[in-house]
Design a protein around this motif. Structure first.
Motif, PDB file in Angstrom:
ATOM      1  N   UNK A   1      -4.097 -20.234  -5.615  1.00  0.00           N
ATOM      2  CA  UNK A   1      -3.858 -18.796  -5.530  1.00  0.00           C
ATOM      3  C   UNK A   1      -2.397 -18.463  -5.811  1.00  0.00           C
ATOM      4  N   UNK A   2      -2.184 -17.243  -6.225  1.00  0.00           N
ATOM      5  CA  UNK A   2      -0.871 -16.591  -6.229  1.00  0.00           C
ATOM      6  C   UNK A   2      -0.989 -15.426  -5.271  1.00  0.00           C
ATOM      7  N   UNK A   3       0.083 -15.108  -4.572  1.00  0.00           N
ATOM      8  CA  UNK A   3      -0.007 -14.000  -3.630  1.00  0.00           C
ATOM      9  C   UNK A   3       1.283 -13.208  -3.572  1.00  0.00           C
ATOM     10  N   UNK A   4       1.149 -12.012  -3.027  1.00  0.00           N
ATOM     11  CA  UNK A   4       2.291 -11.167  -2.716  1.00  0.00           C
ATOM     12  C   UNK A   4       1.995 -10.494  -1.389  1.00  0.00           C
ATOM     13  N   UNK A   5       3.021  -9.961  -0.778  1.00  0.00           N
ATOM     14  CA  UNK A   5       2.840  -9.290   0.504  1.00  0.00           C
ATOM     15  C   UNK A   5       4.171  -8.821   1.037  1.00  0.00           C
ATOM     16  N   UNK A   6       4.167  -8.447   2.313  1.00  0.00           N
ATOM     17  CA  UNK A   6       5.409  -7.988   2.936  1.00  0.00           C
ATOM     18  C   UNK A   6       5.329  -8.115   4.440  1.00  0.00           C
ATOM     19  N   UNK A   7       6.487  -8.132   5.062  1.00  0.00           N
ATOM     20  CA  UNK A   7       6.578  -8.137   6.511  1.00  0.00           C
ATOM     21  C   UNK A   7       6.956  -6.737   6.971  1.00  0.00           C
ATOM     22  N   UNK A   8       6.468  -6.402   8.161  1.00  0.00           N
ATOM     23  CA  UNK A   8       6.790  -5.090   8.720  1.00  0.00           C
ATOM     24  C   UNK A   8       6.498  -5.119  10.206  1.00  0.00           C
ATOM     25  N   UNK A   9       7.486  -4.801  11.008  1.00  0.00           N
ATOM     26  CA  UNK A   9       7.326  -4.678  12.453  1.00  0.00           C
ATOM     27  C   UNK A   9       6.676  -5.909  13.083  1.00  0.00           C
ATOM     28  N   UNK A  10       7.048  -7.096  12.631  1.00  0.00           N
ATOM     29  CA  UNK A  10       6.521  -8.320  13.218  1.00  0.00           C
ATOM     30  C   UNK A  10       5.178  -8.758  12.678  1.00  0.00           C
ATOM     31  N   UNK A  11       4.732  -8.165  11.586  1.00  0.00           N
ATOM     32  CA  UNK A  11       3.455  -8.532  10.973  1.00  0.00           C
ATOM     33  C   UNK A  11       3.675  -8.902   9.512  1.00  0.00           C
ATOM     34  N   UNK A  12       2.749  -9.690   8.990  1.00  0.00           N
ATOM     35  CA  UNK A  12       2.781 -10.110   7.601  1.00  0.00           C
ATOM     36  C   UNK A  12       1.451  -9.749   6.953  1.00  0.00           C
ATOM     37  N   UNK A  13       1.498  -9.101   5.801  1.00  0.00           N
ATOM     38  CA  UNK A  13       0.293  -8.849   5.015  1.00  0.00           C
ATOM     39  C   UNK A  13       0.366  -9.697   3.753  1.00  0.00           C
ATOM     40  N   UNK A  14      -0.783 -10.248   3.366  1.00  0.00           N
ATOM     41  CA  UNK A  14      -0.874 -11.063   2.161  1.00  0.00           C
ATOM     42  C   UNK A  14      -2.057 -10.606   1.322  1.00  0.00           C
ATOM     43  N   UNK A  15      -1.879 -10.580   0.021  1.00  0.00           N
ATOM     44  CA  UNK A  15      -2.959 -10.335  -0.927  1.00  0.00           C
ATOM     45  C   UNK A  15      -2.931 -11.467  -1.940  1.00  0.00           C
ATOM     46  N   UNK A  16      -3.992 -12.272  -1.923  1.00  0.00           N
ATOM     47  CA  UNK A  16      -4.041 -13.465  -2.763  1.00  0.00           C
ATOM     48  C   UNK A  16      -5.123 -13.322  -3.829  1.00  0.00           C
ATOM     49  N   UNK A  17      -4.819 -13.833  -5.016  1.00  0.00           N
ATOM     50  CA  UNK A  17      -5.764 -13.888  -6.139  1.00  0.00           C
ATOM     51  C   UNK A  17      -5.742 -15.288  -6.702  1.00  0.00           C
ATOM     52  N   UNK A  18      -6.900 -15.737  -7.174  1.00  0.00           N
ATOM     53  CA  UNK A  18      -6.956 -17.067  -7.770  1.00  0.00           C
ATOM     54  C   UNK A  18      -6.016 -17.139  -8.976  1.00  0.00           C
ATOM     55  N   UNK A  19      -5.398 -18.298  -9.140  1.00  0.00           N
ATOM     56  CA  UNK A  19      -4.447 -18.499 -10.239  1.00  0.00           C
ATOM     57  C   UNK A  19      -5.137 -18.590 -11.583  1.00  0.00           C
ATOM     58  N   UNK A  20      -6.375 -19.027 -11.568  1.00  0.00           N
ATOM     59  CA  UNK A  20      -7.117 -19.244 -12.803  1.00  0.00           C
ATOM     60  C   UNK A  20      -8.298 -18.285 -12.873  1.00  0.00           C
ATOM     61  N   UNK A  21      -8.645 -17.899 -14.087  1.00  0.00           N
ATOM     62  CA  UNK A  21      -9.823 -17.043 -14.275  1.00  0.00           C
ATOM     63  C   UNK A  21     -11.109 -17.862 -14.371  1.00  0.00           C
ATOM     64  N   UNK A  22     -11.020 -19.171 -14.202  1.00  0.00           N
ATOM     65  CA  UNK A  22     -12.199 -20.022 -14.254  1.00  0.00           C
ATOM     66  C   UNK A  22     -13.016 -19.883 -12.972  1.00  0.00           C
ATOM     67  N   UNK A  23     -12.327 -19.847 -11.834  1.00  0.00           N
ATOM     68  CA  UNK A  23     -12.984 -19.710 -10.532  1.00  0.00           C
ATOM     69  C   UNK A  23     -12.311 -18.567  -9.791  1.00  0.00           C
ATOM     70  N   UNK A  24     -12.932 -17.394  -9.789  1.00  0.00           N
ATOM     71  CA  UNK A  24     -12.317 -16.206  -9.227  1.00  0.00           C
ATOM     72  C   UNK A  24     -12.487 -16.140  -7.718  1.00  0.00           C
ATOM     73  N   UNK A  25     -11.407 -15.810  -7.037  1.00  0.00           N
ATOM     74  CA  UNK A  25     -11.459 -15.639  -5.598  1.00  0.00           C
ATOM     75  C   UNK A  25     -10.356 -14.672  -5.184  1.00  0.00           C
ATOM     76  N   UNK A  26     -10.584 -13.999  -4.061  1.00  0.00           N
ATOM     77  CA  UNK A  26      -9.634 -13.022  -3.537  1.00  0.00           C
ATOM     78  C   UNK A  26      -9.555 -13.202  -2.032  1.00  0.00           C
ATOM     79  N   UNK A  27      -8.354 -13.035  -1.478  1.00  0.00           N
ATOM     80  CA  UNK A  27      -8.162 -13.126  -0.035  1.00  0.00           C
ATOM     81  C   UNK A  27      -7.128 -12.080   0.366  1.00  0.00           C
ATOM     82  N   UNK A  28      -7.395 -11.360   1.455  1.00  0.00           N
ATOM     83  CA  UNK A  28      -6.413 -10.446   2.031  1.00  0.00           C
ATOM     84  C   UNK A  28      -6.272 -10.773   3.503  1.00  0.00           C
TER      85      UNK A  28
END
Length: 155
Positions: A93-120
């Motif tokens: 996966x590759x991901x991006x996100x941010x911290x705020x008020x002691x919390x972390x949010x992440x949005x992840x997408x599979x690195x390859x288009x061969x096997x698609x997956x998503x995680x938040x």
């Protein structure tokens, strides 16, 4: 100058002015602001490798997340591995996100288009920045959406 020359030079100068303004905005947004945020950021540092290993009836799931951080913005790579089963896999996966008020949010997408997956995910930063505790929702192999509680520790 003739009217034609005036129109041509006006067009050229307008295009050049727009290009210079766009370059200035790009430089400011991508270099000046992040540099300023790094210098003034005094929040938790999450950079590094975070892991979790689960053993479910002999099937082993390994989660590894490598976080890079610039002030409150985070990005990086992650790998989820399933082994000792009839359907082993490695999902990058590759991901991006941010911290705020002691919390972390992440949005992840599979690195390859061969096997698609998503995680938040949404995680609370605990134990002085050594533990990320929360939950994430993800797309399963049969196209359903599931979620689970999750804890990551810093290596």
């Amino acid at each position: 100058m003739s009217i034609e020359e005036t129109v041509i030079w006006g067009t050229v100068s307008g295009v050049l002015a727009a290009a210079v303004l766009w370059l200035c905005g790009y430089f400011f947004k991508n270099y000046v602001i992040p540099s300023y945020q790094k210098q003034t950021y005094d929040g938790v540092d999450l950079k590094g490798c975070w892991t979790r290993v689960l053993d479910g009836k002999g099937v082993i799931y390994t989660y590894q997340i490598n976080i890079e951080q610039s002030a409150h913005k985070v990005s990086g790579t992650a790998v989820i591995t399933k082994s000792n089963s009839g359907s082993d896999y490695i999902q990058d996966f590759r991901f991006s996100g941010e911290t705020w008020e002691g919390y972390l949010t992440l949005n992840m997408r599979s690195s390859s288009n061969v096997s698609l997956s998503f995680v938040s995910g949404l995680f609370k930063i605990e134990d002085r920045g050594a533990v990320l505790r929360g939950s994430w929702a993800y797309r399963t192999r049969n196209d359903a959406v599931e979620s689970e509680d999750f804890v990551l520790t810093r290596v």
